[in-house]
Design an enzyme around this catalytic site. Structure first.
Site, PDB file in Angstrom:
ATOM      1  N   HIS A 307       0.746  -1.123   0.041  1.00  0.00           N
ATOM      2  CA  HIS A 307      -0.022  -0.159   0.096  1.00  0.00           C
ATOM      3  C   HIS A 307       0.820   1.129  -0.167  1.00  0.00           C
ATOM      4  O   HIS A 307       1.875   1.213   0.671  1.00  0.00           O
ATOM      5  CB  HIS A 307      -0.864   0.021   1.350  1.00  0.00           C
ATOM      6  CG  HIS A 307      -1.953   1.093   1.078  1.00  0.00           C
ATOM      7  ND1 HIS A 307      -1.899   2.199   1.384  1.00  0.00           N
ATOM      8  CD2 HIS A 307      -3.414   0.617   0.524  1.00  0.00           C
ATOM      9  CE1 HIS A 307      -3.124   2.804   1.055  1.00  0.00           C
ATOM     10  NE2 HIS A 307      -3.884   2.165   0.601  1.00  0.00           N
ATOM     11  N   ASP A 364      -7.935  -5.157  -0.130  1.00  0.00           N
ATOM     12  CA  ASP A 364      -8.616  -6.002  -1.065  1.00  0.00           C
ATOM     13  C   ASP A 364      -8.225  -7.518  -1.057  1.00  0.00           C
ATOM     14  O   ASP A 364      -8.635  -8.108  -1.809  1.00  0.00           O
ATOM     15  CB  ASP A 364      -8.183  -5.349  -2.615  1.00  0.00           C
ATOM     16  CG  ASP A 364      -9.301  -4.190  -2.831  1.00  0.00           C
ATOM     17  OD1 ASP A 364     -10.444  -4.198  -2.400  1.00  0.00           O
ATOM     18  OD2 ASP A 364      -8.668  -3.401  -3.650  1.00  0.00           O
TER      19      ASP A 364
HETATM   20  N1  ACO Z   1       4.205  -7.775  -4.817  1.00  0.00           N
HETATM   21  C1  ACO Z   1       5.630  -7.841  -5.038  1.00  0.00           C
HETATM   22  N2  ACO Z   1       6.479  -6.503  -4.942  1.00  0.00           N
HETATM   23  C2  ACO Z   1       5.753  -5.612  -4.431  1.00  0.00           C
HETATM   24  C3  ACO Z   1       4.429  -5.392  -4.473  1.00  0.00           C
HETATM   25  C4  ACO Z   1       3.542  -6.577  -4.671  1.00  0.00           C
HETATM   26  N3  ACO Z   1       2.320  -6.365  -4.511  1.00  0.00           N
HETATM   27  N4  ACO Z   1       4.133  -4.134  -4.091  1.00  0.00           N
HETATM   28  C5  ACO Z   1       5.301  -3.470  -3.906  1.00  0.00           C
HETATM   29  N5  ACO Z   1       6.175  -4.144  -4.291  1.00  0.00           N
HETATM   30  C6  ACO Z   1       7.791  -3.932  -4.091  1.00  0.00           C
HETATM   31  C7  ACO Z   1       8.050  -3.147  -5.482  1.00  0.00           C
HETATM   32  O1  ACO Z   1       8.583  -4.117  -6.523  1.00  0.00           O
HETATM   33  C8  ACO Z   1       9.232  -2.115  -4.907  1.00  0.00           C
HETATM   34  O2  ACO Z   1      10.304  -2.931  -5.005  1.00  0.00           O
HETATM   35  P1  ACO Z   1      11.806  -2.269  -5.100  1.00  0.00           P
HETATM   36  O3  ACO Z   1      11.741  -1.450  -3.912  1.00  0.00           O
HETATM   37  O4  ACO Z   1      12.812  -3.604  -5.152  1.00  0.00           O
HETATM   38  O5  ACO Z   1      11.721  -1.321  -6.519  1.00  0.00           O
HETATM   39  C9  ACO Z   1       8.743  -1.801  -3.525  1.00  0.00           C
HETATM   40  O6  ACO Z   1       7.789  -2.973  -3.114  1.00  0.00           O
HETATM   41  C10 ACO Z   1       7.879  -0.556  -3.479  1.00  0.00           C
HETATM   42  O7  ACO Z   1       6.769  -0.599  -4.276  1.00  0.00           O
HETATM   43  P2  ACO Z   1       6.144   0.537  -5.123  1.00  0.00           P
HETATM   44  O8  ACO Z   1       5.630   0.165  -6.511  1.00  0.00           O
HETATM   45  O9  ACO Z   1       7.255   1.670  -5.213  1.00  0.00           O
HETATM   46  O10 ACO Z   1       5.236   1.218  -4.162  1.00  0.00           O
HETATM   47  P3  ACO Z   1       4.001   2.202  -4.322  1.00  0.00           P
HETATM   48  O11 ACO Z   1       3.751   2.818  -3.090  1.00  0.00           O
HETATM   49  O12 ACO Z   1       4.503   3.024  -5.496  1.00  0.00           O
HETATM   50  O13 ACO Z   1       2.851   1.124  -4.829  1.00  0.00           O
HETATM   51  C11 ACO Z   1       1.009  -0.401  -4.638  1.00  0.00           C
HETATM   52  C12 ACO Z   1       1.802   0.748  -4.099  1.00  0.00           C
HETATM   53  C13 ACO Z   1       0.649   0.379  -6.089  1.00  0.00           C
HETATM   54  C14 ACO Z   1      -0.228  -0.420  -3.919  1.00  0.00           C
HETATM   55  C15 ACO Z   1       1.853  -1.469  -4.865  1.00  0.00           C
HETATM   56  O14 ACO Z   1       2.248  -2.280  -3.655  1.00  0.00           O
HETATM   57  C16 ACO Z   1       1.216  -2.576  -5.563  1.00  0.00           C
HETATM   58  O15 ACO Z   1       1.272  -2.669  -7.005  1.00  0.00           O
HETATM   59  N6  ACO Z   1       0.436  -3.565  -5.113  1.00  0.00           N
HETATM   60  C17 ACO Z   1      -0.255  -4.737  -5.646  1.00  0.00           C
HETATM   61  C18 ACO Z   1      -1.913  -4.001  -6.200  1.00  0.00           C
HETATM   62  C19 ACO Z   1      -2.695  -3.676  -5.235  1.00  0.00           C
HETATM   63  O16 ACO Z   1      -2.879  -4.759  -4.355  1.00  0.00           O
HETATM   64  N7  ACO Z   1      -3.352  -2.820  -5.070  1.00  0.00           N
HETATM   65  C20 ACO Z   1      -4.436  -2.298  -4.310  1.00  0.00           C
HETATM   66  C21 ACO Z   1      -3.664  -1.131  -3.359  1.00  0.00           C
HETATM   67  S1  ACO Z   1      -4.957  -0.754  -2.187  1.00  0.00           S
HETATM   68  C22 ACO Z   1      -6.257   0.178  -2.928  1.00  0.00           C
HETATM   69  O17 ACO Z   1      -6.223   0.849  -3.868  1.00  0.00           O
HETATM   70  C23 ACO Z   1      -7.481   0.022  -2.555  1.00  0.00           C
END
Ligand code: ACO
Length: 428
Positions: A307, A364
């Protein structure tokens, strides 16, 4: 004493006021930075940028706190109803019984949608994703109520639009589902409450009454409460920024629906179930999928994990996990996907990759399993989220208008080519 931060650049220093929120959140107000120093700030994805001062929702991502208008989400989920929470978000206070009755009755006046609009459903392909249908029909409401397009709105006119949106969104959503199924549409029944009426329009057939189950109604009501607002996320900021151009409320909400659709935002609930089903079809083992999620050369992400703001736990996920167990038990449903979900969660929470990056299940991760148990099909999950988020979007739009906020218009740092001479097409 005035609190300020100092930025030094090119041998000069610039004082910028630090403002403090009621929960002691601090922010540097950079409004004068450009005029004094020529600098703008750069923050892709607005990861550390506040776009507004708001009194609607507070969340503390480190401590896993979420409050609507000062009330803890845990208490609202346990004691309140979705309509009470909708009133709270939109009008800023918990309603008295009389106020709540009036709010409900006003909404019931508007549950029908114009018969001309009903014909729109016939024009969509039968497999149209319901989010596309809902977004366009919400926007279309502005063409049926052109008076809503007047930017000089009286509070009565705004209230009427709010009532129409709250009333018609369940009808539009349920009819988008009927369209997907190729089933006849069921008209609203105003003797039922908000959630009951929605379920009836979803599941009743002209030849078959829908048997209302109080456990289902209660679980859905709770899910809607948990989704009702979440401060300045992608869809809410979209609603505010579209509304800041003085676009009407219907179009602003429609833009929010579209922003919510993506799998990194509200579309994650659909993506979670699709992921769990894929894992199930693959034999049910979770290790391979955890490894894929960690592999930087693989685009697979663990959906429902991570998140932008919560870095310890998502308080809504805690409530939902419990609600999920309760509802499956109450309905006597055994869903093997829940075992896979719990297995994934356990492995991920103990894995250094997820621990180091503070990745926890979000709202979710379990909501899809509940929706599935309630009989709501996967394609409708994000629509359910939109239905819950509607009062939050409305409240945020209303606040933006009453704050008289300027049109949203970020800056950029241009990194493209500088001056180039035009070359005619034959010479390229
Ligand atoms: N699975 C694997 N790795 C992940 C995940 C995941 N679900 N989420 C983040 N990471 C990793 C990224 O690859 C990144 O790694 P790095 O630092 O080695 O490059 C690090 O964790 C940080 O991730 P970001 O994408 O930079 O974090 P951001 O805050 O931009 O994104 C997000 C948050 C979009 C929710 C992300 O965690 C994600 O894509 N999750 C999966 C989709 C999801 O569940 N979305 C619902 C969010 S809740 C909502 O909207 C109601």
């Amino acid at each position: 004493m005035e609190d300020f931060a100092e930025v030094s650049y090119n041998g000069k220093s610039f004082k910028l006021p630090v403002i403090t929120g009621t929960e002691n959140e601090k922010a540097i107000d950079i409004a004068t930075l450009r005029s004094s120093s020529g600098l703008v700030t750069l923050d892709s994805g607005f990861k550390n940028t506040g776009s507004t001062k708001s009194s609607i929702t507070f969340l503390d991502g480190e401590q896993g706190i979420l409050k609507y208008r000062g009330y803890a989400i845990e208490e609202l989920a346990e004691k309140s109803t979705f309509m009470e929470v909708a009133y709270l978000l939109i009008y800023g206070k918990l309603p008295s019984q009389q106020e709540l009755d009036k709010f409900n009755n006003n909404i019931k006046q508007h549950t029908l949608i114009h018969e001309d609009m009903r014909k729109f459903f016939e024009a969509y392909p039968s497999k149209a994703h319901p989010m596309g249908v809902v977004a366009s029909l919400v926007c279309s409401l502005s063409t049926f109520y052109p008076e809503s397009q007047n930017p000089n709105r009286s509070s009565d006119a705004v209230d009427l639009t709010i009532q129409r949106l709250m009333a018609k969104m369940p009808t539009i959503s349920a009819w988008a589902y009927k369209n997907l199924m190729g089933h006849p549409r069921i008209y609203p029944n105003n003797e039922l409450d908000y959630v009951g009426n929605f379920l009836n329009m979803m599941f009743a057939l002209p030849s078959q009454k829908y048997e209302m189950n109080s456990a289902v109604v209660k679980a859905l009501d709770k899910l809607l409460i948990l989704h009702a607002d979440h401060e300045q996320n992608c869809s809410t900021s979209t609603v505010r920024i579209v509304g800041s151009s003085q676009a009407n409320l219907y179009s602003s909400i429609s833009a929010g629906v579209v922003a919510l659709w993506g799998p990194l935002h509200g579309g994650a609930n659909q993506a979670v179930i699709e992921m769990l089903e894929k894992i199930q079809a693959d034999g049910g083992g979770v290790e391979k999928w955890i490894a894929k999620a960690k592999d930087k050369n693989d685009t697979f992400r663990l959906m429902g994990f991570g998140h932008r703001v919560y870095k310890n736990f998502d308080p809504r996920a805690k409530i939902i996990k419990k609600a999920c167990d309760d509802v499956l038990k109450e309905l006597g449903v055994h869903d093997p996907l829940i075992e896979i979900a719990k297995g994934l969660e356990e492995v991920a929470l103990n894995d250094p990759y997820f621990k180091e990056r503070n990745l926890y299940p979000n709202v979710d991760f379990y909501s899809g399993i509940i929706y599935k148990a309630l009989g709501i099909p996967t394609e409708m999950f994000t629509v359910m989220f939109a239905l819950g988020r509607l009062p939050g979007w409305i409240a945020q739009w209303k606040e933006m208008i009453s704050n008289n906020e300027p049109i949203g218009r970020p800056r950029q740092i241009y990194i493209g080519d500088t001056e180039k001479k035009y070359v005619s097409i034959e010479k390229r």
